[in-house]
Structure formats: structure tokens, C-alpha cells
Design a protein around this motif. Sequence first.
Motif, PDB file in Angstrom:
ATOM      1  N   GLY A 293      66.236  18.554  -8.017  1.00  0.00           N
ATOM      2  CA  GLY A 293      66.677  18.827  -9.375  1.00  0.00           C
ATOM      3  C   GLY A 293      67.912  18.033  -9.751  1.00  0.00           C
ATOM      4  N   ILE A 294      68.554  18.440 -10.841  1.00  0.00           N
ATOM      5  CA  ILE A 294      69.771  17.775 -11.321  1.00  0.00           C
ATOM      6  C   ILE A 294      70.853  17.885 -10.253  1.00  0.00           C
ATOM      7  CG2 ILE A 294      71.574  17.836 -13.083  1.00  0.00           C
ATOM      8  CD1 ILE A 294      69.510  18.931 -15.026  1.00  0.00           C
ATOM      9  N   GLY A 295      71.532  16.807 -10.039  1.00  0.00           N
ATOM     10  CA  GLY A 295      72.584  16.774  -9.029  1.00  0.00           C
ATOM     11  C   GLY A 295      72.056  16.552  -7.638  1.00  0.00           C
ATOM     12  N   GLY A 296      70.756  16.301  -7.534  1.00  0.00           N
ATOM     13  CA  GLY A 296      70.167  16.035  -6.221  1.00  0.00           C
ATOM     14  C   GLY A 296      69.901  17.287  -5.404  1.00  0.00           C
ATOM     15  N   VAL A 297      69.970  18.465  -6.043  1.00  0.00           N
ATOM     16  CA  VAL A 297      69.729  19.719  -5.317  1.00  0.00           C
ATOM     17  C   VAL A 297      68.240  19.818  -4.969  1.00  0.00           C
ATOM     18  CG1 VAL A 297      69.824  22.233  -5.420  1.00  0.00           C
ATOM     19  CG2 VAL A 297      71.641  20.851  -6.477  1.00  0.00           C
ATOM     20  N   GLY A 415      68.984  14.010 -14.153  1.00  0.00           N
ATOM     21  CA  GLY A 415      67.907  14.782 -14.753  1.00  0.00           C
ATOM     22  C   GLY A 415      66.918  13.942 -15.538  1.00  0.00           C
ATOM     23  N   ASP A 416      66.999  12.632 -15.439  1.00  0.00           N
ATOM     24  CA  ASP A 416      66.078  11.743 -16.171  1.00  0.00           C
ATOM     25  C   ASP A 416      64.898  11.352 -15.277  1.00  0.00           C
ATOM     26  OD1 ASP A 416      67.799  11.721 -18.379  1.00  0.00           O
ATOM     27  OD2 ASP A 416      68.979  10.064 -17.510  1.00  0.00           O
ATOM     28  N   GLU A 417      63.709  11.306 -15.898  1.00  0.00           N
ATOM     29  CA  GLU A 417      62.548  10.801 -15.169  1.00  0.00           C
ATOM     30  C   GLU A 417      62.773   9.332 -14.859  1.00  0.00           C
ATOM     31  OE1 GLU A 417      59.229  11.541 -17.672  1.00  0.00           O
ATOM     32  OE2 GLU A 417      59.240  13.716 -17.388  1.00  0.00           O
TER      33      GLU A 417
END
Length: 807
Positions: A293-297, A415-417
Motif C-alpha cells: 500500500g501507500i508508504g510501502g506497507v 499510491g500511484d499505479e
Amino acid sequence: MFANKGFLIVLFLMFGGFTFAQKATLRGNIKYDDNTIAEGIYLILKGNGVQKDAATNSRGNYAFKEIPYGDYVLEVHSIDAKTQIIEVALYTEEVVKNSTLESSDHHELNEVMLHGKSQKTEIETEGFAVNVVDTKEAGLRNIQTNELLNTTVGVKIRQNGGLGSEVQYSLNGLSGSAVRIFIDGIPISVYGSSFSLNSIPPSMIKRIEVYKGVVPGYLADDALGGAINVVLHKGAKSNLNASVSYGSFNTLQASVNGLYRFKKSGFTVKGSLFHNYSDNDYEVSGRSVVVTGIGGVQTPVTAKRFNDAYRSTGGVVEVGFTDVKWADQFLAGFTGSDDYKEIQHGAFMTITPYKGRFMESDAKLANLTYQKENLFTEGFDVNIHGLYGKRNRMVNDTVAWAYNWLGERAIDFKGDEYKYSWGSQQEGGPTLSKIDRNVASIRTGISYEINNNHKILFNHVYSGIDREDSDELKSVLENTFVGTRDLQKNILSFTYELNAFNERLRTSLFGKYYQQKTIYIDPAIETDSNGNQVIVDDEISSNNTDNGYGFALSYAIQPTVTLLVSAEKAVRLPNETEVFGNDGDNVVANPSIQPERSNNLNFGFKFGTFRIKKHDFTIATNFFTRNIKDRIGLPIENSLNVNDETILYVNQGSGTSKGIDAQINYTYNNNLTFNFNASRFNLKVENRGLEIDVPNTPFFTMNGGGRYTIKNLLQNNSQLNLFYNVYFTEDFSYLPPQGENTVGDEFFRVPEQLVQDFGLSYTFPNNNFVMSFDIKNIFDKPVYDNLSVQKPGRAFYLKLNYFINNF
């Protein structure tokens, strides 16, 4: 006068006694009514206070020797045919009595103790470390050939996923191309990936022979670790078999095979068709199955595979003559197959699976078969099989978007494709790479049985591959510089077989000669002496020759105790994929790879069959060692990089494998059977001067199975069979041992696995329709094989099988 009379009486007694003491030999040949050999048939000769038993050999021949003159009764018993009672008069030195048995699908032997050897026992007591797998019941159930092999002692099927995924066969720890697969003695590799063991309907298979470590000379190939020979039905009786099964993951498998023979002329038409399909959308989980996800989580998920569908379709048609004076088989045929396989990931399951990457392959092969026993003279046999055609494979990888395990487009840190900068799922750029092959194979077998005690055999196999690589996405100029790959292989073997001491001692001595030539040509631009740029061929070639030899010996210490010893100096030549690479299997070329060699030894015993009232059981053990040089495998020092998308085969170095196999088979009252086997070994290889355990290898496996038969359930003459199988695999690591520091080792370990299957089959009263239902992996346990790639969980399958005039 009295003295003269006494002299005459003495002469009369002497010559009369000599006459009454005369002995005869009764011999003959037994065959079935479809003209196939009746091997392992049990015979009893009774009369004049004499009772002797015997069994037919691999040619269907039998012999009773040293039988006093007189009248006798010969009983011929077979599980597959009706009992025959033959009156025999023995008043000459040799009497020949041949017989043809009338086949019977359901024939029970009452009050007959069978001491003769069945065909399965005959093969398993030749001296080789061999197991014979009977496929009669498997043909009625929803069991693939690979699943059947996986229940065999010392055999481990290593598969990268579900239906259609890459399969390797491990025999006593040696796997991959060290184990050769044959169909009636023909290397299956010639047919290509679209025609595999699972493509062959089990109803077409008579038996499967699994040779471990030491391979007989008639299977002339470079099988270092063993061989699996699938023997198809060869009967000339007209028949038809059709089956269809459907189950979990939208899996459909259908097949039809049949044969029709014109009795007067012997003209025969036979053919088979198969179709397999599966979505392979089973659930997977684990350290690599995450969503970023966002932030590499990274969030672990349980997801369904979504780019793993498989389809294969193919067939074989043959026409010719069977069971005529000049040929047992003379058939010309065509084999065609086509498959489609979506590719979910590279060599390992990674956190960004593929979507849109797939490969297609096809094969179009013509073949010619000629077989004749007793050609020109008794005991001289000839077997020739030739095959020529084309095989093609194409890999399509043109999608640049990245995806996660939910099948959605992956997002970056913000968070971008995002797309891959190289423009494809696998690194290296978009591709429509294609491999075109012209393939040829000729197998020749000649044998001569000098008498019942001596036999010689000569076998030769030639196989050739002329391969050309191209890529439609490359320019004409770039494709001009695509190379060609040629591989030619010749293997010759000579075998001498001895049968002595009333068949108590059986030996096989053989020698093999190996020759393989590879040519690896890549065009390149060079500057000549005048400063002009010219195209030249950059060629790497090799011509490897070697020899091997070995023996197999069996000695019947007692009728129910047999000693088995075999040894071989074996050679395994690198195969096409290891030398030239293969994009579809994510394999990089290594034209400098060398052959591997091994000294193999087996030592074991076979006990049984022991019969105590209604209880029958057999026990077999085998101790084995393998001393390997230049072992071919994956680079051990790179095994830490579990995110590699491609793999490279190299010579790892020297290695050893030592272990033991054991199995027991039990039957009660002919309706309850139980089997259990276990295999324990260690496999080590030298790495940087140290001897370490080979990674990604399970060292201990156990298998068990049972069957219970209930007759006349719901309907008279019906039969219900209940099946249960269990498979145990010890935990293992795909990380090389790291010394005493094992912190984090569990991250790379494949856990202990215990998988259980249940099945049932119901045979209707007319004996030509069978319905079966199977549950695989009943308790839905996680199952892994190669490189931690997860396999399907719990699955349900229903199969319908219909046959007319079955084999």
C-alpha cells in the motif's frame, strides 16, 4: 537252463526298469485370445503321484522337466482368464503343448495357492531396484499419472503449482533431467511440453516401471538417477474407452481411446484424444503473497491465483497391421498436441505477480513402428520406432503494468499505479519470443534368446534437435542476428542376460556408449582487415563422448526371499534447456555446461508373497548409494536470492546420496488392501570446499494407502471401492545451511506436510460403466514443492468412465 532264465529275468528287470524310469520334458507357450503374451501364468501338472508347478516367462513360455512317462493333467490358472484343464500324454522325450486363454474381466480363483510369479513380480525380481505400478484401478478414478507415481516408494513428484505446471521427478534424491521418462521406451522429451505423462489417459497404460539408480540397457538413454517407463496396452483386441471428469478450479479432463482390428487382414486403426483445462485459481498465502500500500506497507493476504490457466489438447492416430505373419505391429501414425499456459510468476512466488504473460506450444510429429518376435528364427526379436516432426513454443510478454496478488494494478510509495520501465512483466523488455524445433528420434532394439538360459540385446537411440530462436517484436535486422541451436545424441547399449539354477539366479550385464554434439551459433558483427564490418558466426560447439557399464543380479535364496543387487557407472548429458535455455521456463542458457556422472549401487531384499489363510503380504527393502561428479543443478551460492525471476543450470560439483527405501503391501481376503512405504536419504554436494546438504530437497517421505471393496451394493454384480491415501513430507529448506547461526532460517523453510486424499468408485453391474468421486487434500493443508511455490489445496472431482471390450 535255470541260470539262463535267471539271466533273462535280470535283463528284463534292467531294461524294463530303464523304460519305466524314462523322463520327458513338457514345454509350450501360453497366450491370451487377443494374441498378447501370457506372462506370469501359473501352471500345475498332476498325475502318477507327481505334482509340480511352474510359471510362464516374459515370452509366455513354460517348461516341466524330468517328468516320468505317463498321463497327466495340466491346469492353467490366470487372474485375467478362465482356468484351463488340459490332458497331456508324456511318452516321448519332449512334448509341446501350447494354449490360448479366454480372457475374463472378473475371474476368481478358488482354493488355488498361486506360487507362480505375476508379471509385476517377474520384473521386480530381475535384480534392478524397480517398482511396477499397476494402473488398472487408477484408470477408473480421477487420478493423474503423476499422482499415481507419487505413491511409489522412493519417488517424489516436484511440481511448481497446479495442472500444467512444470513437473520434476525425484528418485532417491536425484531429480530433474537425471530422471528420464519413456513411453514404451521412447524418450517423452521428443514429444514436447504439450504432451506429458498427465496427457496420457491412465486407461491406455498397462503398467509403469520405475527404475532407481540403475537403468537396464534396453532403455538406452542417459538416465543418471533412474528412469520411468510407461508401458501402453498393445493388445490387438477391438476396444473403446471414454472418460470425463470435472472438479475444483474449473478443472475439466476428458479422453477417448480405442482400437479396431479387422480379423481377416489384421488391418488395424487405433487412436486417442485428450483435452485438459483448469483455471488453477486456488488460494495461496505466505510471505510473498502481500499487497503493498501507500508508504510501502505490505499487508499479507489470502488470494486466488488469477493468471495461471492451463489448456492442452491433443491426439494420436495410427493405422497399419497387427498380429500378421510378417509383423506383430506395423503402424504409421501422427501425434498432434497444443497447449496454452498462463504464467503467474518467475522461478519464485514474488510480491508482484505477472498478469498477461503466457506461453503457447504445439507439436506435429509423424511416427513409424515395427515390432516382430521370432523374426526369421525362434527367439530373434526386432523393435524399431522412428519419429520426425516439428515442435514450437512462443512466449508472450507485452504488458507493462505492475499488479498485486489481488489482481489489481500495483501502486508505488505515493499510491500511484505504475508500469515497469522495461515494458513487460519479466525484466528484459516486451517479447514475443519463439522457438522452432525440428526433432527426430529413432529407437532400435534387437534381441536374441539363444535358449532359456542365455539372451543378448542390442539397443540404439538417436535423437536430434535443430532449434531456431526468434522474436516478432524485434526488427528484421535484430532477428537476422538470432542464433541457431543444434543438439544430436547417440546412445548404444549391449546387454547379456543369464538365467540359471532353475531361474533362481538371474543376471544382466550391460555396457553403454554415449555421444552428444551441441552447436551454439550466434551471428555477430566484426571488422575485417580492410576496416569493413562483416557478419560472422560466433560458434560454441562441444562433442562429448563417454561410456558406462553395470549389472543387475537377483538370487532366490528361498521361493519367498530374493536378494537384489545392481550397480552402474552412469552418465547424464545436459539437455536442451540446460544448454540453450528456455524463456518459457525462465531458464538462461549455459552452453559450457558439462555432463554429470555417477556410480550407483543398490542392495536389497524382496520378501514374499507370504500367505497365511486369507492374509497376503510382501516386504521389500533397498539400500542405495550415489556418488556424483559434476552434478547439474541451480547455483547454490545464489539460493539466497529468492526473488530471482530466472534460473541458470550449472555444474555444482561432486555430491553423494545415501539412503534406504522400505515398503510393505498387505491384502486380506482379496477385498482389503493396504500399502505403506518410506524413503530416507541424505544428499550432499561440495560447495566452496565444504560438504553441505543440497537445498530445496526433502530427505524423508512416507506414503500410505488403503482400499476396501464392497460387492453387490445396491445392485447384484456391482462393486464399490473405497480408497484412502496419505502423503508425508519432512520439512526442508531452500536455503543452504548457514552453519550454527540459524537465525531467520525459518523464513526459508518449507514446513512439514501431511496430505490426505479420499476416493470411491462404483462399478455398475454390466461392468462397462464406472463412476468415481475423489477429494484431494481433505483437510486443506498448505502444500509446497519446488522453491516454495504453493500447490492447490482441498479439491473435489467427479469422473465418469465408460468402456467397451476393455483391454
